[in-house]
Design an enzyme around this catalytic site. Structure first.
Site, PDB file in Angstrom:
ATOM      1  N   PRO A  64       0.777  -1.251   0.000  1.00 53.29           N
ATOM      2  CA  PRO A  64       0.000   0.000   0.000  1.00 53.29           C
ATOM      3  C   PRO A  64       0.804   1.294   0.000  1.00 53.29           C
ATOM      4  CG  PRO A  64       0.056  -0.928   2.190  1.00 53.29           C
ATOM      5  CD  PRO A  64       0.754  -1.917   1.296  1.00 53.29           C
ATOM      6  N   CYS A  65       1.458   1.622  -1.102  1.00 51.06           N
ATOM      7  CA  CYS A  65       2.230   2.857  -1.182  1.00 51.06           C
ATOM      8  C   CYS A  65       1.343   4.096  -1.062  1.00 51.06           C
ATOM      9  CB  CYS A  65       3.080   2.890  -2.444  1.00 51.06           C
ATOM     10  SG  CYS A  65       2.187   2.585  -3.971  1.00 51.06           S
ATOM     11  N   HIS A  66       0.031   3.930  -1.260  1.00 47.59           N
ATOM     12  CA  HIS A  66      -0.877   5.068  -1.083  1.00 47.59           C
ATOM     13  C   HIS A  66      -0.936   5.524   0.375  1.00 47.59           C
ATOM     14  CE1 HIS A  66      -3.368   1.433  -0.511  1.00 47.59           C
ATOM     15  NE2 HIS A  66      -4.067   2.176   0.340  1.00 47.59           N
TER      16      HIS A  66
END
Length: 184
Positions: free
Chosen positions: A148-150
């Site tokens: 989850p780089c968001h």
């Protein structure tokens, strides 16, 4: 998926609809290897060419392959609000070194509905001065949404950048309850 002779692991792919548009999911025998945003025909074609170049074999459409079927199901559950954690085997072969360490820490240590700053993530991997390098690792993430780089944001409260576009990042953070849903 079966082995593909001299080229090693076979690569299969499928496209799944999501709350942020179509996602291309690709997997090897080891696990999910790539997630690509905005996977319309042109983007999908370029992504599959890049995968063939990087992995040494042409990807084949294989939505019923076990890893891909599980990935499609879990992505659909995530966007329907019924899944918070992905439990898929991951193939990390498209990323290495510092970037891989950062992404593994992100996947293991930043849960659904929370965020972390670039500098904080750099400290977690023992490189406190590497906040910009963490940003580069986020941009190189071959497995967005699942890794989850968001959830990585600026320390001053800004949303930061995002390879899938800032509106996509906002929608993912809203889905997880970090930001309010857009009004329209």
């Amino acid at each position: 998926m079966s082995r593909d002779g001299e080229y090693g692991a076979r690569v299969g792919w499928a496209v799944v609809g999501s709350g942020i548009g179509p996602l291309l999911l690709a997997a090897t025998d080891e696990g999910l290897v790539n997630v690509v945003f905005h996977a319309g025909d042109a983007v999908r074609g370029r992504a599959l060419e890049r995968l063939a170049d990087r992995l040494g074999t042409a990807p084949v459409e294989a939505p019923d392959a076990p890893v891909l079927a599980a990935a499609v199901r879990q992505v659909e559950e995530y966007f329907a609000g019924r899944r918070r954690d992905f439990t898929l085997p991951l193939d990390w072969s498209l990323i290495s070194g510092f970037n891989r360490r950062v992404l593994r820490e992100l996947a293991a240590g930043v849960p659904y509905g929370s965020v972390v700053g670039y500098g904080d993530l750099a400290r977690r991997v023992g490189q406190p001065e590497a906040a910009q390098a963490v940003g580069a690792a986020m941009g190189a993430n071959p497995l967005p949404v699942v890794v989850p780089c968001h959830r990585v944001v600026e320390s001053g409260g800004g949303i930061g950048g995002f390879g899938g576009g800032l509106e996509t990042k906002r929608r993912l953070l809203a889905l997880e309850g970090v930001l309010p849903e857009p009004l329209f």
